[in-house]
Design a protein around this motif. Sequence first.
Motif, PDB file in Angstrom:
ATOM      1  N   SER A  43       2.504   1.614  -3.724  1.00 54.40           N
ATOM      2  CA  SER A  43       1.763   2.512  -4.617  1.00 54.40           C
ATOM      3  C   SER A  43       2.672   3.129  -5.675  1.00 54.40           C
ATOM      4  N   VAL A  44       3.867   3.542  -5.260  1.00 53.76           N
ATOM      5  CA  VAL A  44       4.815   4.123  -6.216  1.00 53.76           C
ATOM      6  C   VAL A  44       5.185   3.094  -7.282  1.00 53.76           C
ATOM      7  N   GLY A  49       4.753   0.994 -12.743  1.00 57.17           N
ATOM      8  CA  GLY A  49       4.400  -0.131 -13.612  1.00 57.17           C
ATOM      9  C   GLY A  49       3.215   0.192 -14.510  1.00 57.17           C
ATOM     10  N   ALA A  50       2.242   0.898 -13.959  1.00 53.97           N
ATOM     11  CA  ALA A  50       1.066   1.285 -14.737  1.00 53.97           C
ATOM     12  C   ALA A  50       1.448   2.269 -15.846  1.00 53.97           C
ATOM     13  N   ALA A  51       2.355   3.195 -15.539  1.00 52.38           N
ATOM     14  CA  ALA A  51       2.794   4.155 -16.555  1.00 52.38           C
ATOM     15  C   ALA A  51       3.526   3.438 -17.686  1.00 52.38           C
ATOM     16  N   LEU A  52       4.398   2.500 -17.346  1.00 51.82           N
ATOM     17  CA  LEU A  52       5.124   1.751 -18.374  1.00 51.82           C
ATOM     18  C   LEU A  52       4.177   0.911 -19.233  1.00 51.82           C
ATOM     19  N   GLN A  61      -5.810   4.765  -9.706  1.00 53.87           N
ATOM     20  CA  GLN A  61      -6.203   4.128  -8.452  1.00 53.87           C
ATOM     21  C   GLN A  61      -5.072   4.234  -7.443  1.00 53.87           C
ATOM     22  N   ASN A  62      -3.868   3.961  -7.851  1.00 53.91           N
ATOM     23  CA  ASN A  62      -2.751   3.969  -6.915  1.00 53.91           C
ATOM     24  C   ASN A  62      -2.278   5.364  -6.558  1.00 53.91           C
ATOM     25  N   ALA A  63      -2.549   6.342  -7.398  1.00 51.24           N
ATOM     26  CA  ALA A  63      -2.277   7.727  -7.019  1.00 51.24           C
ATOM     27  C   ALA A  63      -3.191   8.133  -5.866  1.00 51.24           C
ATOM     28  N   VAL A  64      -4.453   7.726  -5.943  1.00 48.98           N
ATOM     29  CA  VAL A  64      -5.391   7.999  -4.845  1.00 48.98           C
ATOM     30  C   VAL A  64      -4.985   7.225  -3.596  1.00 48.98           C
ATOM     31  N   LEU A  65      -4.633   5.952  -3.750  1.00 47.02           N
ATOM     32  CA  LEU A  65      -4.195   5.152  -2.609  1.00 47.02           C
ATOM     33  C   LEU A  65      -2.928   5.718  -1.982  1.00 47.02           C
ATOM     34  N   PHE A  66      -2.050   6.307  -2.794  1.00 46.73           N
ATOM     35  CA  PHE A  66      -0.857   6.954  -2.262  1.00 46.73           C
ATOM     36  C   PHE A  66      -1.251   8.055  -1.281  1.00 46.73           C
TER      37      PHE A  66
END
Length: 83
Positions: A43-44, A49-52, A61-66
């Motif tokens: 997730s991190v 990668g999403a931020a870049l 989505q991955n912040a929630v999955l984190f």
Amino acid sequence: MDTLTTALKWFASGSGMIAALMVSLDSGRRVTGWGFVIFLASSVAWIAGAALAQDWALGTQNAVLFGINMLGVYRYLIRKKND
């Protein structure tokens, strides 16, 4: 920066697949818990990668999955099992 983004995405993808296998095997609390730890790393990497790539939907989505994976770590590695 494109190479870094690509490397993060491949790491996130591979570690996510390994974590999913570990959790789905149901080989005990410890293995499942470490699967969730690997999901956290995935997730991190996806968030970075999403931020870049400025892909905010993937990052959200991955912040929630984190958060969900943190719950898994707590349930399988931290909390005492009630017998």
